[in-house]
Design an enzyme around this catalytic site. Sequence first.
Site, PDB file in Angstrom:
ATOM      1  N   ASP A  33       0.584  -1.077  -0.104  1.00 27.45           N
ATOM      2  CA  ASP A  33       0.141  -0.309  -0.031  1.00 27.45           C
ATOM      3  C   ASP A  33       0.737   1.348   0.132  1.00 27.45           C
ATOM      4  OD1 ASP A  33      -2.237   1.323   0.035  1.00 27.45           O
ATOM      5  OD2 ASP A  33      -2.853   1.101   2.037  1.00 27.45           O
ATOM      6  N   ASN A  81     -10.768  -2.853  -5.420  1.00 21.78           N
ATOM      7  CA  ASN A  81     -10.113  -1.569  -6.163  1.00 21.78           C
ATOM      8  C   ASN A  81     -10.952  -1.352  -7.667  1.00 21.78           C
ATOM      9  OD1 ASN A  81      -6.760  -2.621  -5.042  1.00 21.78           O
ATOM     10  ND2 ASN A  81      -7.841  -1.566  -3.935  1.00 21.78           N
TER      11      ASN A  81
END
Length: 253
Positions: A33, A81
């Site tokens: 991330d 996502n």
Amino acid sequence: LRATAIDNPVRQRAAKAGIDLTALPAHIAVIMDGNGRWAKSKGLMRLLGHREGYLTLRNVLLAAGELGIGCLTVYGFSVENWRRPESEVSGLMKLIEEAARNELKNLVANNVQARASGRLDELPPTLHAALDELRESTRQNTGIVLNLAINYGGRAEIVDAVKDIVASGLPEGEVTEDAISARTYSPDLPEPDLIVRTAGEMRWSNFLLWQSAYSELYVTQTTWPDFDESELFQAVLAYQARKRKFGGLGESG
Ligand code: IPE
Ligand code: IPE
Ligand code: MG
């Protein structure tokens, strides 16, 4: 044999950093991330952060393989996502496909077994084909397993396992934890010993929900593009300082 021989520079550096080479995690999973934040901090477009993140993955995979880690699972794209702007989603799909095609030769040469976990049939067909090709071309390799979690969701994985159980007509008495584990996307891999999350968020984001029941968690503030070998060593050192008890009393109990 492999565990005791200090046989390459990465293992030499690891030993020097204080890592016990006989007690490495067999499987490390990473929530990669912070690509967007890395890019933003440099005034760059988010996609350039993802591209830098790909270069980080190349380096970390090599370091982990040399260190003697058996398996590296990396979260590349979650089922959530798709909620991002279309331009970022399509840019990511293109980047992953390009990386899969470009890296094929290197992965073969470096003895990496590459595969993907997730709802791969929902990916663009050319990406799905590239991932299949990666798996087939590296199937005979004997080194580190690179497991790419793409269009992956922990809940989706459990739903898919349950669907499989229902479709197979498994009797209720045979619906066990082992039966579910056997229907996960990569049932042959050990459950992750260590889950690393970069960029500081203290959450799971739907990653490996089933397999992480007793994984050790390590969160670093470093964004994924800035993660490197020494960060990997720090994560392994933190892991080796933990006392895993699996619900029991541990060794001192
Ligand atoms: C992680 O970086 C990569 C993917 C989710 C594909 P992010 O894109 O989530 O980066 P941040 O969290 O916005 O910084
Ligand atoms: C998790 O990161 C997914 C990947 C790293 C591929 P996200 O950036 O999507 O997670 P949230 O949205 O912050 O929980
Ligand atoms: Mg993020």
